[in-house]
Scaffold this active site. Structure first.
Site, mmCIF file in Angstrom:
data_model
loop_
_atom_site.group_PDB
_atom_site.id
_atom_site.type_symbol
_atom_site.label_atom_id
_atom_site.label_comp_id
_atom_site.label_asym_id
_atom_site.label_seq_id
_atom_site.Cartn_x
_atom_site.Cartn_y
_atom_site.Cartn_z
ATOM 1 N N LYS A 185 39.906 33.785 38.283
ATOM 2 C CA LYS A 185 38.655 33.800 39.047
ATOM 3 C C LYS A 185 37.491 33.142 38.312
ATOM 4 O O LYS A 185 36.590 32.601 38.946
ATOM 5 C CB LYS A 185 38.286 35.236 39.416
ATOM 6 C CG LYS A 185 39.213 35.860 40.438
ATOM 7 C CD LYS A 185 38.742 37.254 40.820
ATOM 8 C CE LYS A 185 39.662 37.873 41.847
ATOM 9 N NZ LYS A 185 39.184 39.201 42.297
ATOM 10 N N ASP B 297 34.400 39.209 47.089
ATOM 11 C CA ASP B 297 34.689 40.518 46.497
ATOM 12 C C ASP B 297 33.480 41.445 46.542
ATOM 13 O O ASP B 297 33.628 42.658 46.680
ATOM 14 C CB ASP B 297 35.149 40.362 45.041
ATOM 15 C CG ASP B 297 36.568 39.858 44.921
ATOM 16 O OD1 ASP B 297 37.374 40.128 45.836
ATOM 17 O OD2 ASP B 297 36.890 39.201 43.914
#
Length: 294
Positions: free
Chosen positions: A74, A110
């Site tokens: 990420k 997220d």
């Protein structure tokens, strides 16, 4: 004429048990879309996490519409992208890449995913003092979400002290001085034990995933005065959540975050509005129907 055919994928490590393909494809089927979601597992390919840039370029060249990005890529993926949306830039982590006119643009769903799940699953949880274990890509997003939800202070705990310190500093720049501090795992007992005074614990490390089973810390640190929120969703009930529940803690599994972040990614990929109620039912069914691999 609106596009009705999409090719997307997920890049990460140990992602074989991921429910993302089923979540995306089921919702797409209900909307009458042709939608293929492919897993791109760096373990299966035998490449290191730093190869994420090559994988992103290959996906773009092969005509993918977008990618989801998960552990451990990420943060590493950022240097290989052509641009970031403001939230991903502030976080320094990307979980969704959209290919637009030949450019790869990074997003992070997220934050909104965890915030929506927490508000739904632990609506009355106290938030004055929160401890978060894990300062990686998911950890950055979850810490931002927790402070956005109104947490008074978040203590970020990570085995890599510099990573925890960097995240705490970033949070303080964004939310104001004193809102975040950093600590090392040897201080967990003092932070979340009965005398620690923490209201809750957010777990944001890979421990508990099918490929990384077990508890992230000794079970005797848990007690009924602590709520526990999990980021891992496969399995839906991790050993941490099971143990916390047995100890009398209020708990939140990672399924809601998985659904809400997937719904936001689906929207970015397709421009269509997903039905999160149907997707929540999907993950409950899928997680219950598929036993966790040994």
């Amino acid at each position: 004429m609106a596009k009705d055919s999409f090719l997307v994928g997920l890049i990460g490590s140990g992602i074989g048990p991921s429910l993302s393909p089923a979540l995306h494809e089921r919702e797409a089927d209900r909307q009458g879309l042709r939608y293929l979601y492919r897993l791109i597992d760096i373990d299966t390919l035998g490449v290191e996490a730093h190869a994420v840039g090559d994988l992103v370029r290959a996906a773009r060249d092969l005509g993918f519409d977008g990618l989801n990005i998960t552990h451990p890529c990420k943060q590493l993926v950022i240097e290989h992208l052509d641009g970031l949306d403001p939230q991903a830039e502030a976080l320094g982590a990307v979980n969704t890449v959209v290919f637009e006119d030949g450019r790869a643009i990074g997003h992070n769903t997220d934050v909104t995913g965890f915030a929506a799940s927490f508000a739904r699953g632990l609506p009355d949880a106290p938030l004055e003092r929160v401890v978060q274990l894990g300062a990686g890509g998911a950890g950055a997003a979850v810490a931002h979400a927790t402070l956005t939800l109104g947490a008074g202070r978040v203590t970020v705990v990570d085995a890599l002290p510099d990573r925890a310190a960097d995240l705490a500093a970033s949070l303080n720049r964004h939310f104001g001085a004193g809102r975040a501090t950093a600590a090392t795992p040897d201080r967990l007992s003092a932070l979340i034990g009965r005398a620690g005074g923490a209201d809750g614990l957010v777990h944001a490390t890979p421990t508990g995933m099918a490929a990384h089973p077990g508890l992230p810390f000794p079970a005797d640190l848990l007690h009924p005065g602590l709520w526990v929120a999990e980021v891992v969703y496969r399995p839906l009930e991790t050993e941490l959540l099971r143990t916390a529940g047995e100890m009398g803690c209020a708990t939140l599994d990672g399924g809601g975050m998985a659904v809400f972040q997937a719904a936001d990614a689906f929207r970015l990929f397709t421009g269509r509005q997903p039905d999160t109620a149907r997707m929540l039912a999907d993950i409950a069914e899928l997680a219950g129907a598929l036993p966790a691999p040994k």
